[in-house]
Scaffold this active site. Sequence first.
Site, PDB file in Angstrom:
ATOM      1  N   ASP A   1       0.813  -1.217   0.000  1.00  0.00           N
ATOM      2  CA  ASP A   1       0.000   0.000   0.000  1.00  0.00           C
ATOM      3  C   ASP A   1       0.846   1.267   0.000  1.00  0.00           C
ATOM      4  O   ASP A   1       0.326   2.367   0.199  1.00  0.00           O
ATOM      5  CB  ASP A   1      -0.983   0.001   1.189  1.00  0.00           C
ATOM      6  CG  ASP A   1      -0.300  -0.216   2.535  1.00  0.00           C
ATOM      7  OD1 ASP A   1       0.732  -0.917   2.576  1.00  0.00           O
ATOM      8  OD2 ASP A   1      -0.784   0.331   3.539  1.00  0.00           O
TER       9      ASP A   1
ATOM     10  N   HIS B   1      -2.624   5.721   8.722  1.00  0.00           N
ATOM     11  CA  HIS B   1      -3.834   4.937   8.433  1.00  0.00           C
ATOM     12  C   HIS B   1      -4.916   5.203   9.496  1.00  0.00           C
ATOM     13  O   HIS B   1      -5.471   4.278  10.076  1.00  0.00           O
ATOM     14  CB  HIS B   1      -3.491   3.444   8.392  1.00  0.00           C
ATOM     15  CG  HIS B   1      -2.517   3.060   7.315  1.00  0.00           C
ATOM     16  ND1 HIS B   1      -2.716   3.367   5.984  1.00  0.00           N
ATOM     17  CD2 HIS B   1      -1.349   2.373   7.353  1.00  0.00           C
ATOM     18  CE1 HIS B   1      -1.706   2.885   5.266  1.00  0.00           C
ATOM     19  NE2 HIS B   1      -0.861   2.293   6.062  1.00  0.00           N
TER      20      HIS B   1
END
Length: 268
Positions: free
Chosen positions: A100, A252
């Site tokens: 990611d 995140h």
Amino acid sequence: MSDTKVYLLDGGTLVLDGFHIFWNRGPGGEVRFPVYSILIEHAEGRFLIDTGFDYDHVMAALAFEKPQQTKDQTIPGALKLLGLEPKDIPVVVNSHFHFDHVGGNKYFPHAKKICHKNEITQAAQPEVFEVLGYSDLSFSAEAAEARGKSDQLLEGTTAANSQFELIEGDVELAKGVTFIYTPGHTVGNYSLLVEFGTRKPILFTIDAAYTEQSLKTNNQASFHIDPVAGVRSMERLKALAAEKDADLMYSHDMANFQTYKTGTQFYG
Ligand SMILES: [Zn+2]
């Protein structure tokens, strides 16, 4: 430095169980979280830090993370919102090589690429529990070949145009743009301190701390290679943020991300 601008490129969202985000603590259950990249406009040049996830890769290799990504949330799409194309980015730095954070590297064959000296070898030969984290190998012909995954490479990706300049320890890449070595999450994880002439510094934890709560409680994600180093890295980031009177931004953290400036808005 006085005209440094930082843009956050919204890269879409993924899902993990709460016990992965907060290792051994939870609570469990699905948590949807953001992924973003950092674009720095600086007197010494333009720098892109990380390149998000590739939707097709996640669907093929980790569909359980339920990716959501609009066209504007791909790296070319997010750059287009700013009137830029991948060719306008001369330098790409990867904080580490989890899928990611590298999914858009393939769009930058022309760019100078920079990472920690141990990340490529780790992606090429991960520990068994790191295999899914290091599943997108399209960023490096060297790593993809070592893992027998050359089919992931875009046509035209070669050892030469996916080569990295290797760094170690803390490195000031441009005046006021400093990569802070924060191992634990991976062998070569970097956080990022950006200092401005006009506002407080920003310390991006990147994956040393996924969320504000992670940092407050020294509770790292379950994805790590050295959890003791991970705790030390979080302690170091807190001390550095206090020393520099820096704003902390997390990699995140959905609740915080919803307050962050994205798109054409910027910090600076
Ligand atoms: Zn990571």
